[in-house]
Design an enzyme around this catalytic site. Structure first.
Site, PDB file in Angstrom:
ATOM      1  CE  LYS A  22     -19.208   9.620 -38.694  1.00  0.00           C
ATOM      2  NZ  LYS A  22     -18.346  10.139 -39.745  1.00  0.00           N
ATOM      3  NE  ARG A  93     -11.905  11.808 -46.663  1.00  0.00           N
ATOM      4  CZ  ARG A  93     -11.093  12.065 -47.673  1.00  0.00           C
ATOM      5  NH1 ARG A  93      -9.842  12.344 -47.441  1.00  0.00           N
ATOM      6  NH2 ARG A  93     -11.527  12.046 -48.917  1.00  0.00           N
ATOM      7  CB  CYS A 117     -11.143   7.287 -40.026  1.00  0.00           C
ATOM      8  SG  CYS A 117     -12.323   7.211 -38.698  1.00  0.00           S
ATOM      9  N   PRO A 123      -7.577  10.207 -51.038  1.00  0.00           N
ATOM     10  CG  PRO A 123      -7.325   9.553 -53.262  1.00  0.00           C
ATOM     11  CD  PRO A 123      -7.537   9.012 -51.885  1.00  0.00           C
ATOM     12  CG  ASP A 125      -8.322  11.958 -57.062  1.00  0.00           C
ATOM     13  OD1 ASP A 125      -8.608  11.570 -55.926  1.00  0.00           O
ATOM     14  OD2 ASP A 125      -8.439  11.234 -58.073  1.00  0.00           O
ATOM     15  CG  ASP A 305     -18.805   3.784 -42.857  1.00  0.00           C
ATOM     16  OD1 ASP A 305     -17.594   3.669 -43.094  1.00  0.00           O
ATOM     17  OD2 ASP A 305     -19.422   4.867 -42.965  1.00  0.00           O
TER      18      ASP A 305
HETATM   19  C1  UD1 Z   1     -17.861   8.808 -46.689  1.00  0.00           C
HETATM   20  C2  UD1 Z   1     -18.263   8.571 -45.252  1.00  0.00           C
HETATM   21  C3  UD1 Z   1     -17.511   7.366 -44.687  1.00  0.00           C
HETATM   22  C4  UD1 Z   1     -17.721   6.154 -45.584  1.00  0.00           C
HETATM   23  C5  UD1 Z   1     -17.388   6.483 -47.032  1.00  0.00           C
HETATM   24  C6  UD1 Z   1     -17.723   5.347 -47.998  1.00  0.00           C
HETATM   25  C7  UD1 Z   1     -18.810  10.796 -44.495  1.00  0.00           C
HETATM   26  C8  UD1 Z   1     -18.481  11.941 -43.614  1.00  0.00           C
HETATM   27  N1  UD1 Z   1     -17.975   9.763 -44.475  1.00  0.00           N
HETATM   28  O1  UD1 Z   1     -16.459   9.104 -46.688  1.00  0.00           O
HETATM   29  O2  UD1 Z   1     -18.028   7.094 -43.384  1.00  0.00           O
HETATM   30  O3  UD1 Z   1     -16.858   5.118 -45.146  1.00  0.00           O
HETATM   31  O4  UD1 Z   1     -18.131   7.642 -47.463  1.00  0.00           O
HETATM   32  O5  UD1 Z   1     -19.051   4.986 -47.887  1.00  0.00           O
HETATM   33  O6  UD1 Z   1     -19.831  10.793 -45.162  1.00  0.00           O
HETATM   34  N2  UD1 Z   1     -11.611   8.627 -53.365  1.00  0.00           N
HETATM   35  C9  UD1 Z   1     -10.703   9.019 -54.334  1.00  0.00           C
HETATM   36  N3  UD1 Z   1     -10.661  10.343 -54.671  1.00  0.00           N
HETATM   37  C10 UD1 Z   1     -11.487  11.259 -54.115  1.00  0.00           C
HETATM   38  C11 UD1 Z   1     -12.417  10.859 -53.142  1.00  0.00           C
HETATM   39  C12 UD1 Z   1     -12.461   9.516 -52.789  1.00  0.00           C
HETATM   40  O7  UD1 Z   1      -9.942   8.212 -54.841  1.00  0.00           O
HETATM   41  O8  UD1 Z   1     -11.398  12.442 -54.486  1.00  0.00           O
HETATM   42  C13 UD1 Z   1     -11.639   7.210 -52.947  1.00  0.00           C
HETATM   43  C14 UD1 Z   1     -11.289   7.042 -51.472  1.00  0.00           C
HETATM   44  O9  UD1 Z   1      -9.906   6.987 -51.289  1.00  0.00           O
HETATM   45  C15 UD1 Z   1     -11.965   5.730 -51.157  1.00  0.00           C
HETATM   46  C16 UD1 Z   1     -13.221   5.769 -52.025  1.00  0.00           C
HETATM   47  O10 UD1 Z   1     -12.969   6.741 -53.036  1.00  0.00           O
HETATM   48  O11 UD1 Z   1     -11.150   4.651 -51.526  1.00  0.00           O
HETATM   49  C17 UD1 Z   1     -14.486   6.123 -51.272  1.00  0.00           C
HETATM   50  O12 UD1 Z   1     -14.346   7.381 -50.660  1.00  0.00           O
HETATM   51  P1  UD1 Z   1     -15.567   8.385 -50.460  1.00  0.00           P
HETATM   52  O13 UD1 Z   1     -16.816   7.754 -50.993  1.00  0.00           O
HETATM   53  O14 UD1 Z   1     -15.165   9.706 -50.987  1.00  0.00           O
HETATM   54  O15 UD1 Z   1     -15.647   8.439 -48.893  1.00  0.00           O
HETATM   55  P2  UD1 Z   1     -15.772   9.733 -47.978  1.00  0.00           P
HETATM   56  O16 UD1 Z   1     -16.713  10.710 -48.603  1.00  0.00           O
HETATM   57  O17 UD1 Z   1     -14.439  10.179 -47.560  1.00  0.00           O
END
Ligand code: UD1
Length: 418
Positions: A22, A93, A117, A123, A125, A305
């Site tokens: 996915k 998301r 989820c 965020p 950012d 995950d």
């Molecule tokens: C992706 C996966 C999700 C998995 C996660 C971590 C997809 C569709 N989803 O989610 O299943 O659980 O990776 O392996 O691929 N963060 C920030 N700022 C940002 C972006 C992220 O602070 O701009 C933080 C998030 O709040 C979180 C952490 O970074 O605490 C990890 O997030 P991220 O790696 O971005 O996860 P996703 O891409 O949302």
């Protein structure tokens, strides 16, 4: 609303084939907006999130055609819209991943803030920081985020955290930017490598994916191509835990064993016998699992995950386990549900202490997020009585044919209308 009725089913045995990932399929579908010729994607899992992403692509002017159950043809030549609809964005998301491709191809994008989820504040950012470094202006009002750029120019982006989504979004924006972009402290997940391989097939020049530094040389345009999505390492891990928790013996097929090293290591620590072959792995339980400790980390660390599925296993392991969640700040929502089934778990900030109990008992529980739902199904398989898992739309977002696959392994599990 549907729900899953799960009965005690010991032990699970047999073979199961893992679907395409996915978390690879979603960014790759988004990246298809960058190509101007036919793209054919194979082994795309048939999931609710994939359906939503296809609707997002269509709403932007792409042609999306399902050739068979797991093959999708996309043509984005007619891409003509840069605004995504709230109704679609709020469902998932990952729909935010179209922002990078739209910015790259059309120089503008407008989106409502993403749903998905509820595992923390999540965020964006870092995504926006990357777009800004490439020269985009960002505006935010009334729950929308817009980005505009006359011309994107390659530059150095440093990510404060190796965010998967930010790495993907920035990479997708940069492939059509002028000059060279470097992403430092990039996420190294296998899904990032799959996305880079896909982009390169379309004509992009991306190097270093899978390491913490990714270099992208901008090209004039991207064409088309064929690509097969990598196997889902989290689905594989879920069935591996199913073998461990039910005292079973399962061969999980269509896996890339390198991608599931932390899961293999932790199940071995728990006492399972694991045999790894080129594209399959056999997990054989050797009795009651032993207590283990896990700490979630970005890849190649233990995947967040898989945390809730392992929490289900730890709930019935012999001894006391500790689980530390470092990736998301609010990913222990399944704990209350597991406690309703008799688990003994204490939370202290980002740590959970799990005292293994001899048995769990069936209860009515709800899936609070995708992987939490999987943990409840696993718990149901070893609980006395019939466990009713509600809110399974979360599970359907990420597991293809979950009950059919479990049934084939001997599980007593049925889907019923609530
Ligand atoms: C992706 C996966 C999700 C998995 C996660 C971590 C997809 C569709 N989803 O989610 O299943 O659980 O990776 O392996 O691929 N963060 C920030 N700022 C940002 C972006 C992220 O602070 O701009 C933080 C998030 O709040 C979180 C952490 O970074 O605490 C990890 O997030 P991220 O790696 O971005 O996860 P996703 O891409 O949302």
């Amino acid at each position: 609303m549907e729900k899953l009725m799960v009965e005690k089913s010991l032990p699970l045995t047999g073979k199961v084939r893992v679907s395409g990932a996915k978390n690879s399929a979603l960014p790759i579908l988004a990246a298809s907006l960058l190509g101007t010729e036919d793209i054919i994607l194979e082994d795309v899992p048939e999931l609710r999130d994939v359906k939503v992403m296809c609707q997002v692509l269509e709403s932007l002017g792409a042609k999306v055609e399902k050739l068979d159950k797991n093959t999708i043809k996309i043509n984005s030549k007619g891409l003509n819209n840069y605004e995504t609809q709230y109704e679609l964005m709020s469902k998932m998301r990952a729909s935010f991943l179209v922002m990078g491709p739209l910015l790259g191809r059309l120089g503008k994008t407008k989106n409502s803030l993403p749903g998905g989820c509820a595992i923390g504040t999540r965020p964006i950012d870092l995504h926006l920081k990357g777009f800004k470094v490439l020269g985009a202006e960002i505006d935010g009002d009334h729950g929308n985020i817009s980005a505009y750029a006359e011309e994107l120019k390659g530059d150095r982006v440093y990510l404060d955290f190796p965010s998967v989504g930010a790495t993907e979004n920035i990479m997708m924006a940069a492939v059509l930017a002028k000059g060279e972009t470097t992403i430092d402290n990039a996420a190294m997940e296998p899904e990032i490598v799959d996305l880079a391989n896909f982009l390169n097939k379309l004509g992009a020049d991306v190097k270093g994916a899978g390491t913490s530094t990714i270099r992208i040389k901008g090209v004039e345009k991207l064409g088309g191509g064929n690509h097969c999505i990598i196997p889902d390492r989290i689905e594989a891990g879920t069935f591996m835990v199913a073998a461990a928790i039910t005292g079973g013996d399962i061969i999980v097929e269509n896996v890339i064993s390198n991608h599931i090293k932390p899961v293999i290591a932790k199940l071995e620590e728990a006492g399972c016998e694991i045999t790894v072959e080129v594209d399959k792995v056999r997990v054989k339980s050797m009795g009651r699992p032993k207590a283990i400790d896990i700490k979630t980390m970005p890849y190649p660390g233990f995947p967040t995950d898989m945390q809730s599925q392992f929490m289900a296993l730890m709930s019935v392991s012999e001894g006391t386990s500790v689980c530390i969640e470092t990736v998301f700040e609010n990913r222990f929502m399944h704990v209350d549900e597991l406690k309703r089934m008799g688990a003994d778990i204490k939370i202290d900030g980002r740590s959970a202490i799990i005292q293994g109990v001899d048995n769990l008992t069936a209860a009515t529980v709800k899936a609070t997020d995708l992987r939490a739902g999987a943990a409840l199904v696993l718990s149901g398989l070893i609980s006395e009585g019939v466990t009713e898992v509600r809110n399974i739309d979360h599970i359907d977002r990420g597991y293809e044919n979950i009950e059919a696959k479990f049934k084939a392994l001997g599980a007593k599990i049925t889907r019923v209308e609530e």
